[in-house]
Design a protein around this motif. Sequence first.
Motif: not given
Length: 257
Positions: A102-129
């Motif tokens: 549950i912790v790992i899933g929540a961390a992945a989903a939360g981190g992904s959703l938190g980053f999404l507005p910065y990357n789409a639809p117009r990318a202001r940031m990129f994940l990079g490696d």
Amino acid sequence: MGHDPSWWSIVGACVLAVVGLADDRASLPAVARLGAQVAVGTVAGFALGGFWAAAAGMLLVPAVVNAVNFMDGINGITSLTMTVWGVSALAVGVASGVGSLIVIGAAAAGGSLGFLPYNAPRARMFLGDVGSYLFGGLAATGVLLAGTRTTSVAVVLAPLALYAADTGFALVRRAVRRESLTQAHREHVYQQLTSGLGFAHLPVAAAVAFLSAFITVVAWALPSTAGAAVIALLLVLYLLSPTMLRAKSARVRGSKS
């Protein structure tokens, strides 16, 4: 820390993120990157499940980390797909009573959703490696965790099936043509749909995430044999989609001429 398996996943993913950051800044040799991935997979796997899990981790972590890295080529695709993976892992953790998943899933989903507005639809940031290694590390070690603590590892693997198929298909085609497997290219299906056929990034990224979610539902709801057959069909249709769309476009142009 040693008693909570989620720490092994989080620490392993963070170590990989540091490797990714170093690669972003200094372009590490492929051998160094692969060596770090193998080491993290081996150590995390052994900590989670002993020798057999160490052997699985040694292969799984590099495979997943590099698939996520290779597929992170258009706006939103990894944020959306890793959200699907995180929700799936969280759901399996809840259903199986495995708090660490549950912790790992929540961390992945939360981190992904938190980053999404910065990357789409117009990318202001990129994940990079650094970002793709982090999410790939969470997903890979999360699969190891599911494999050692639940009977639903197929459901945790399912959201990664499309990434694995697209990456594998591109590498096989390049190997057949005896082209470098480490050289950058634009032969992934999602790249053919955007660069080759002109589709916008976000619709393609959303389609990839939706199909990954649907594959996960199939893996959860259907018996293993029937589910595997349906998933295989969906993956083949995805891999052939650029070819089918080009053929359709050619027919339309032909009918107008």
